[in-house]
Motif scaffolding. Structure first.
Motif, short mmCIF file in Angstrom:
data_model
loop_
_atom_site.label_atom_id
_atom_site.label_comp_id
_atom_site.label_asym_id
_atom_site.label_seq_id
_atom_site.Cartn_x
_atom_site.Cartn_y
_atom_site.Cartn_z
N GLY A 6 0.83 -1.20 0.00
CA GLY A 6 0.00 0.00 0.00
C GLY A 6 0.86 1.24 0.00
O GLY A 6 2.07 1.19 -0.18
N ARG A 7 0.21 2.35 0.18
CA ARG A 7 0.93 3.61 0.10
C ARG A 7 0.31 4.60 1.07
O ARG A 7 -0.90 4.62 1.28
CB ARG A 7 0.85 4.15 -1.32
N GLU A 8 1.14 5.45 1.66
CA GLU A 8 0.69 6.58 2.46
C GLU A 8 1.31 7.83 1.86
O GLU A 8 2.54 7.90 1.71
CB GLU A 8 1.10 6.42 3.92
N VAL A 9 0.48 8.80 1.51
CA VAL A 9 0.99 10.04 0.91
C VAL A 9 0.35 11.23 1.61
O VAL A 9 -0.69 11.10 2.27
CB VAL A 9 0.69 10.11 -0.61
N GLU A 10 0.99 12.39 1.48
CA GLU A 10 0.49 13.60 2.15
C GLU A 10 0.63 14.80 1.22
O GLU A 10 1.62 14.94 0.50
CB GLU A 10 1.26 13.84 3.45
N HIS A 11 -0.39 15.65 1.25
CA HIS A 11 -0.36 16.94 0.57
C HIS A 11 -0.79 17.99 1.59
O HIS A 11 -1.52 17.68 2.54
CB HIS A 11 -1.31 16.96 -0.64
N GLU A 12 -0.36 19.23 1.40
CA GLU A 12 -0.75 20.27 2.35
C GLU A 12 -0.84 21.62 1.66
O GLU A 12 -0.31 21.82 0.56
CB GLU A 12 0.25 20.34 3.51
N ILE A 13 -1.53 22.54 2.34
CA ILE A 13 -1.66 23.90 1.83
C ILE A 13 -1.90 24.82 3.01
O ILE A 13 -2.40 24.39 4.06
CB ILE A 13 -2.80 24.00 0.79
N THR A 14 -1.53 26.08 2.86
CA THR A 14 -1.74 27.08 3.90
C THR A 14 -3.03 27.84 3.62
O THR A 14 -3.27 28.29 2.50
CB THR A 14 -0.57 28.09 3.95
N VAL A 15 -3.88 27.94 4.64
CA VAL A 15 -5.17 28.61 4.51
C VAL A 15 -5.20 29.82 5.44
O VAL A 15 -4.86 29.70 6.63
CB VAL A 15 -6.34 27.66 4.86
N LEU A 16 -5.59 30.96 4.93
CA LEU A 16 -5.67 32.18 5.74
C LEU A 16 -7.03 32.24 6.45
O LEU A 16 -7.89 33.07 6.17
CB LEU A 16 -5.45 33.42 4.87
N ALA A 17 -7.19 31.32 7.38
CA ALA A 17 -8.39 31.23 8.20
C ALA A 17 -8.03 30.45 9.46
O ALA A 17 -7.08 29.65 9.45
CB ALA A 17 -9.53 30.55 7.44
N ALA A 18 -8.77 30.67 10.53
CA ALA A 18 -8.47 30.02 11.80
C ALA A 18 -8.74 28.51 11.71
O ALA A 18 -9.70 28.09 11.05
CB ALA A 18 -9.31 30.64 12.91
N PRO A 19 -7.93 27.68 12.38
CA PRO A 19 -8.09 26.22 12.31
C PRO A 19 -9.49 25.74 12.69
O PRO A 19 -10.05 24.85 12.04
CB PRO A 19 -7.04 25.68 13.28
N HIS A 20 -10.09 26.34 13.73
CA HIS A 20 -11.42 25.87 14.14
C HIS A 20 -12.48 26.19 13.10
O HIS A 20 -13.46 25.46 12.94
CB HIS A 20 -11.80 26.45 15.51
N GLU A 21 -12.28 27.30 12.34
CA GLU A 21 -13.22 27.63 11.27
C GLU A 21 -13.06 26.67 10.09
O GLU A 21 -14.03 26.24 9.48
CB GLU A 21 -13.01 29.07 10.81
N VAL A 22 -11.82 26.34 9.75
CA VAL A 22 -11.56 25.39 8.68
C VAL A 22 -12.15 24.04 9.04
O VAL A 22 -12.82 23.39 8.21
CB VAL A 22 -10.05 25.26 8.41
N TYR A 23 -11.95 23.62 10.30
CA TYR A 23 -12.51 22.35 10.75
C TYR A 23 -14.04 22.35 10.62
O TYR A 23 -14.64 21.41 10.10
CB TYR A 23 -12.11 22.06 12.20
N ARG A 24 -14.67 23.43 11.11
CA ARG A 24 -16.14 23.50 11.08
C ARG A 24 -16.68 23.39 9.66
O ARG A 24 -17.65 22.66 9.40
CB ARG A 24 -16.61 24.81 11.72
N LEU A 25 -16.06 24.12 8.74
CA LEU A 25 -16.55 24.12 7.36
C LEU A 25 -16.39 22.75 6.71
O LEU A 25 -17.24 22.33 5.92
CB LEU A 25 -15.80 25.18 6.55
#
Length: 315
Positions: A6-25
């Motif tokens: 199998g495989r494990e991969v990761e991607h990421e990006i920076t968002v100009l918003a608070a973590p709890h707001e990103v989580y909620r959305l």
């Protein structure tokens, strides 16, 4: 040496918003059509505490698809894990995690982890999945970043409203009128041309030309998810220049008194860059909100009126 299973991969990006707001959305699936461009409609199948099953309707390569996933929400840890219930070949299993990490005072490091395996651990299948996950993630994350930032900072650009009519007829007849959009050129004066495709029952692609009050013609295309005989949800995939998002639904129900209600709901995000071009150099967001409310409301009320006549004549 044996081939990696199998495989494990990761991607990421920076968002100009608070973590709890990103989580909620991300946690509230009703936001997904706004955040993920391919997403049309998402519904809850089961919910038990922080565990849930959801069904997702989305477009892929110009076609409408749907599938089910299981999710586990972790609001304290700002993590959401997911797993496809039934994967499409060559995928044997697919799961992943969204992780929201604070970045600076108001930013979020949004990480997307995928873990997957190919059928029969086939190396060629695994390579195909590698490419697909990487391509999709690289396309998805910038669009998601834009949607998250817009949703948390540009509230005045978002407009939602509902128009309704009371009908002495059956919800089924009202539903049929809206569902049978291939007949709208005969039934609705503001529809000039229409093409309805329904390769999978209940999953429609609707393309039509509508005539505005000023005589101009607009072409739109929508994907519609139909739930006989009470609801049709949709997302426009070809938009007028004044919008960056348009989703909505038609709702049909019956009260205890036997009177039916037909409703048309719209949610729109205004394309601020095009306001002056379309509405004139002196126009701003208030004028755009008023224009869109009137334009969409006029068409919806016309459709609801004709649906009411149709249902009451049959009733």
């Amino acid at each position: 040496m044996p081939e990696q299973a199998g495989r494990e991969v990761e991607h990421e990006i920076t968002v100009l918003a608070a973590p709890h707001e990103v989580y909620r959305l991300l946690a509230e699936v009703e936001n997904w059509p706004r955040l993920f461009p391919p997403s049309v409609y998402v519904e809850y199948l089961e919910r038990d505490g922080n565990e849930e099953r959801i069904r997702i309707w989305a477009t892929a390569n110009g076609e409408a698809k749907n599938w089910s996933s299981r999710r586990v929400l972790d609001p304290e840890g700002l993590r959401i894990t997911f797993r496809q219930e039934v994967s499409a070949p060559p995928v044997a299993e697919m799961s992943g995690t969204w992780i929201m990490e604070p970045l600076g005072e108001h930013g979020t490091r949004l990480r997307l982890l995928h873990e997957y395996r190919a059928i029969d651990d086939d190396p060629e299948g695994l390579a195909w999945i590698d490419e697909a996950v990487d391509r999709n993630s690289r396309a998805e994350l910038p669009a998601l970043k834009a949607g998250l930032e817009e949703a948390t900072t540009a509230e005045e650009l978002t407009l939602s409203f509902v128009d309704s009519v009371q009908v002495h007829g059956s919800p089924k007849d009202l539903y049929d009128f809206v569902n049978e959009a291939q007949l709208w050129t005969e039934r609705l004066p503001h529809v000039k041309e229409v093409k309805l495709t329904e390769d999978t029952p209940g999953l429609q692609v609707l393309r039509m030309d509508t005539v505005a009050k000023n005589g101009s013609t607009h072409t739109t295309e929508s994907v519609r998810v139909c739930f006989p005989h009470h609801r049709i949800s949709y997302k426009q995939t070809t938009l007028p220049a004044l919008m960056t998002l348009h989703t909505g639904y038609w709702l049909f129900d019956e009260g205890a008194d036997g009177v039916a209600t037909a409703s048309s709901q719209h949610t729109v995000v205004i394309n601020a860059e095009n306001i002056a071009t379309i509405l004139g150099p002196d126009a701003g967001i208030p004028e755009a909100r008023e224009f869109i409310r009137e334009a969409l409301g006029t068409n919806s009320r016309a459709t609801l009126g004709h649906a009411k006549e149709y249902a009451e004549a049959r009733g």
